[in-house]
Design an enzyme around this catalytic site. Structure first.
Site, PDB file in Angstrom:
ATOM      1  N   GLY A 227       0.848  -1.188   0.000  1.00  0.00           N
ATOM      2  CA  GLY A 227       0.000   0.000   0.000  1.00  0.00           C
ATOM      3  C   GLY A 227       0.875   1.225   0.000  1.00  0.00           C
ATOM      4  O   GLY A 227       2.064   1.138   0.310  1.00  0.00           O
TER       5      GLY A 227
ATOM      6  N   CYS B 164       5.336  -6.075   1.493  1.00  0.00           N
ATOM      7  CA  CYS B 164       5.696  -4.654   1.424  1.00  0.00           C
ATOM      8  C   CYS B 164       5.102  -3.885   2.602  1.00  0.00           C
ATOM      9  O   CYS B 164       5.486  -4.114   3.735  1.00  0.00           O
ATOM     10  CB  CYS B 164       5.277  -4.088   0.071  1.00  0.00           C
ATOM     11  SG  CYS B 164       6.038  -2.512  -0.315  1.00  0.00           S
ATOM     12  N   TYR B 165       4.145  -2.998   2.373  1.00  0.00           N
ATOM     13  CA  TYR B 165       3.536  -2.283   3.510  1.00  0.00           C
ATOM     14  C   TYR B 165       3.005  -3.285   4.537  1.00  0.00           C
ATOM     15  O   TYR B 165       3.073  -3.049   5.745  1.00  0.00           O
ATOM     16  CB  TYR B 165       2.404  -1.374   3.011  1.00  0.00           C
ATOM     17  CG  TYR B 165       1.662  -0.690   4.152  1.00  0.00           C
ATOM     18  CD1 TYR B 165       2.195   0.437   4.770  1.00  0.00           C
ATOM     19  CD2 TYR B 165       0.447  -1.196   4.624  1.00  0.00           C
ATOM     20  CE1 TYR B 165       1.545   1.047   5.844  1.00  0.00           C
ATOM     21  CE2 TYR B 165      -0.215  -0.597   5.693  1.00  0.00           C
ATOM     22  CZ  TYR B 165       0.336   0.525   6.294  1.00  0.00           C
ATOM     23  OH  TYR B 165      -0.309   1.121   7.346  1.00  0.00           O
TER      24      TYR B 165
ATOM     25  N   GLY C 132     -24.754  -9.175 -25.266  1.00  0.00           N
ATOM     26  CA  GLY C 132     -23.910  -9.883 -26.229  1.00  0.00           C
ATOM     27  C   GLY C 132     -22.460  -9.880 -25.768  1.00  0.00           C
ATOM     28  O   GLY C 132     -21.623 -10.579 -26.307  1.00  0.00           O
ATOM     29  N   GLY C 133     -22.160  -9.089 -24.754  1.00  0.00           N
ATOM     30  CA  GLY C 133     -20.816  -9.095 -24.174  1.00  0.00           C
ATOM     31  C   GLY C 133     -20.627 -10.362 -23.365  1.00  0.00           C
ATOM     32  O   GLY C 133     -21.599 -11.029 -23.018  1.00  0.00           O
ATOM     33  N   VAL C 134     -19.371 -10.670 -23.033  1.00  0.00           N
ATOM     34  CA  VAL C 134     -19.114 -11.970 -22.413  1.00  0.00           C
ATOM     35  C   VAL C 134     -19.733 -12.093 -21.013  1.00  0.00           C
ATOM     36  O   VAL C 134     -20.307 -13.135 -20.674  1.00  0.00           O
ATOM     37  CB  VAL C 134     -17.611 -12.329 -22.451  1.00  0.00           C
ATOM     38  CG1 VAL C 134     -16.757 -11.267 -21.797  1.00  0.00           C
ATOM     39  CG2 VAL C 134     -17.343 -13.651 -21.785  1.00  0.00           C
ATOM     40  N   ASP C 135     -19.694 -11.014 -20.221  1.00  0.00           N
ATOM     41  CA  ASP C 135     -20.187 -11.146 -18.847  1.00  0.00           C
ATOM     42  C   ASP C 135     -21.691 -11.412 -18.792  1.00  0.00           C
ATOM     43  O   ASP C 135     -22.146 -12.343 -18.129  1.00  0.00           O
ATOM     44  CB  ASP C 135     -19.862  -9.888 -18.026  1.00  0.00           C
ATOM     45  CG  ASP C 135     -18.371  -9.594 -18.001  1.00  0.00           C
ATOM     46  OD1 ASP C 135     -17.595 -10.531 -18.270  1.00  0.00           O
ATOM     47  OD2 ASP C 135     -17.992  -8.449 -17.725  1.00  0.00           O
ATOM     48  N   SER C 136     -22.451 -10.584 -19.509  1.00  0.00           N
ATOM     49  CA  SER C 136     -23.904 -10.806 -19.439  1.00  0.00           C
ATOM     50  C   SER C 136     -24.274 -12.124 -20.113  1.00  0.00           C
ATOM     51  O   SER C 136     -25.228 -12.793 -19.707  1.00  0.00           O
ATOM     52  CB  SER C 136     -24.680  -9.631 -20.042  1.00  0.00           C
ATOM     53  OG  SER C 136     -24.532  -9.553 -21.426  1.00  0.00           O
ATOM     54  N   SER C 137     -23.509 -12.543 -21.109  1.00  0.00           N
ATOM     55  CA  SER C 137     -23.815 -13.814 -21.784  1.00  0.00           C
ATOM     56  C   SER C 137     -23.613 -14.999 -20.837  1.00  0.00           C
ATOM     57  O   SER C 137     -24.456 -15.891 -20.756  1.00  0.00           O
ATOM     58  CB  SER C 137     -22.911 -14.021 -22.998  1.00  0.00           C
ATOM     59  OG  SER C 137     -23.102 -12.982 -23.914  1.00  0.00           O
TER      60      SER C 137
END
Ligand code: XMP
Length: 512
Positions: free
Chosen positions: A56, A83-84, A225-230
């Site tokens: 962070g 790291c942080y 028609g996009g991958v997520d909603s499909s």
């Protein structure tokens, strides 16, 4: 999904947090990113096999430094601070964090004590990415040093009795040589994970859970028609069949034949209850004469919601509204620590006017590539699963100036030729986004013996992983030549083709 083996990743605002979660999942262990201030009770409830503190930007001495409770180290759960995260562990447990005069940045040679279970499998030296100013000067009681660089005395530390580990370097990035081994060591040597989480179990588990949750109630999904909603739609359909209705608003601004392809897949292949609304005329009349890009976006966004609303009203009350939210959306919007770089202007955001009782987000836990794998597993065609990103406002922002039906036809044809040639050349997997733009520019040309005065098409192709920055793709000349010659020969009203050789920044990917 088998979630019983869980690694919790506490987000302290570092830029690589998603990457840490991904790397853990690549080792077949399920991981979740949670805010750094998650309560001890919540942690106990989740019963993680291990906890990772991310890096962070803060300094442990800063006024607003995100802190953690000391109790977390008493749970008997292994902790790896990166790291942080290492500095915070040190500070909380009574060691000393100091500020160097100079930032240590870049892949740096480290000297390793490879007898530590965290650093097994390495030689005595390795290159890890260091990126810090503060460093651990004195390790807390019970810890000892297991790694150092020429300017950082404690590049890693361990307290094997309590299973507490800290590393100043970033094992999750490619700049660290074989960094994944450190993560594997933590998971398998220290947390005793089995590594039996596999994405292919996700689809079946998820369908089962959705069935239990929704039962015989009704759900509504906006399909783009996009991958997520499909993928979300197919999961729901496998769970509840005809009790799912998908509304596909075709605004007429999709690529050539795309509307029909979506319909073919969802109506015929998956037999989903699909309502396709052909609203091209409606959108074009709203967009008539509009030239300003943001106004175009706004009109399309609003009209989209209106059309969806009208159709949803016809259906009446539904119990569930399906959203294709994926894990990076959840991390970016929910945790509020990592800085959000770009807010997305998607059409079809949450339609709050639709009468529904609950939202269901079946992809909430998945990264994009996991969504794709799930899509393939469910039998969604590859071209849809690997579809390049396509903006919600569609071709409207790839036609500079006002939009007409004729211009749409020109652009669709030119774009389709470009995409076909890129595919034929096998470049479609290495170029992340490529498309044609109809510039509003007309210029003089000659065809046969005739003078022409026609449009210029611009080709755009970028290589990028995050779409926030990108470089223009060095497409071989012979392919560009073939695309250019096909476009001017096959598409009416185009007499000139240019190639956009600007990277992002300073240019954006889209022209509008
Ligand atoms: P820019 O043009 O900002 O694009 O470099 C970055 C990525 O975002 C996509 N993009 C959009 N996506 N609605 C969307 O859903 C939009 O209005 C929009 N504008 C740009 C763009 O295609 C690229 O992948």
């Amino acid at each position: 999904m088998m979630k019983n083996e869980l690694i919790l990743i506490l987000d302290f605002g570092g830029q690589y947090n998603q990457l840490i979660a991904r790397r853990v999942r690549e080792c077949n262990v399920y991981s979740e990113v949670v805010p750094y201030n998650i309560s001890i009770e919540k942690i106990k409830e989740k019963q993680p096999k291990g906890i990772i503190f991310t890096g962070g930007p803060a300094s442990v001495y800063g006024d607003d430094a995100p802190k953690c409770s000391k109790d977390i180290f008493e749970l008997g759960i292994p902790v790896l601070g990166i790291c942080y995260g290492m500095q915070l562990m040190t500070h909380t447990l009574g060691g000393k964090v100091a500020r160097a005069n100079k930032r240590e940045y870049g892949t740096t040679e480290v000297t390793i004590d490879n007898s530590s279970p965290l650093l097994q499998g390495f030689n005595n030296t390795n290159g890890f990415l260091m990126s810090h100013t503060d460093y651990v000067e004195v390790v807390p009681e019970g810890f000892h040093n297991i790694c150092s660089t020429s300017s950082c005395p404690n590049a890693a530390m361990e307290n094997p009795d309590k299973k507490l580990y800290g590393i100043q370097f970033h094992p999750e990035v490619n700049n660290s040589i074989n960094g994944i081994q450190v993560i594997k060591n933590f998971l398998f040597n220290i947390c005793n994970c089995k590594g039996d989480w596999i994405i292919s179990s996700f689809a079946q588990e998820s369908i089962k859970k959705l069935k239990e949750k929704i039962g015989d109630k009704k759900a509504l999904c906006a399909l783009s028609g996009g991958v997520d909603s499909s993928v979300a739609a197919v999961l729901l359909s496998k769970a509840i069949g005809k009790n799912l209705t998908c509304i596909f608003v075709d605004h007429g601004l999709l690529r050539k034949n795309e509307g029909d392809e979506v319909e073919e897949v969802f109506r015929h292949q998956f037999d989903i209850n699909l309502i396709r609304v052909n609203a091209k005329e409606r959108f074009l009349s709203k967009l008539k004469g509009v030239t300003d890009p943001e106004t175009k976006r706004k009109i399309i966004g609003e009209e989209f919601i209106r059309v969806f609303e009208e159709e949803a009203k016809k259906i009446g009350t539904v119990d569930f509204l399906v959203q294709g939210t994926i894990y990076p959306d959840v991390i970016e919007s929910g945790l509020g620590k990592s800085s959000v770089i770009k807010s997305h202007h998607n059409v079809g955001g949450l339609p709050d006017y639709v009468d529904f009782k609950e939202i269901v987000e079946p992809l909430r836990d998945l990264f994009k590539d996991e969504v794709r794998k799930t899509g393939l597993e469910l039998g969604i065609p590859e071209n849809l699963v690997y579809r390049q990103p396509f903006p919600g406002p569609g071709l409207a922002i790839r036609i500079i100036g006002d939009i007409t039906d004729d211009k749409l036809t020109i652009l669709k044809d030119a774009d389709s030729i470009f995409r076909e040639e890129i595919s034929n050349a096998g470049l479609h997997k290495s170029i992340n986004q490529y498309f044609a733009v109809l510039t509003n520019l007309k210029s003089v040309g000659v065809m046969g013996d005739e003078r022409t005065y026609d449009y210029t098409i611009a080709l755009r192709a970028v290589e990028t992983t995050d779409f926030m920055t990108g470089v223009w793709s060095k497409i071989p000349y012979d392919i560009l030549e073939r695309v250019s010659s096909r476009i001017v020969n096959e598409v009416n009203h185009v007499n000139r083709v240019v190639y956009d050789i600007t990277s992002k920044p300073p240019a954006t990917i889209e022209w509008e």
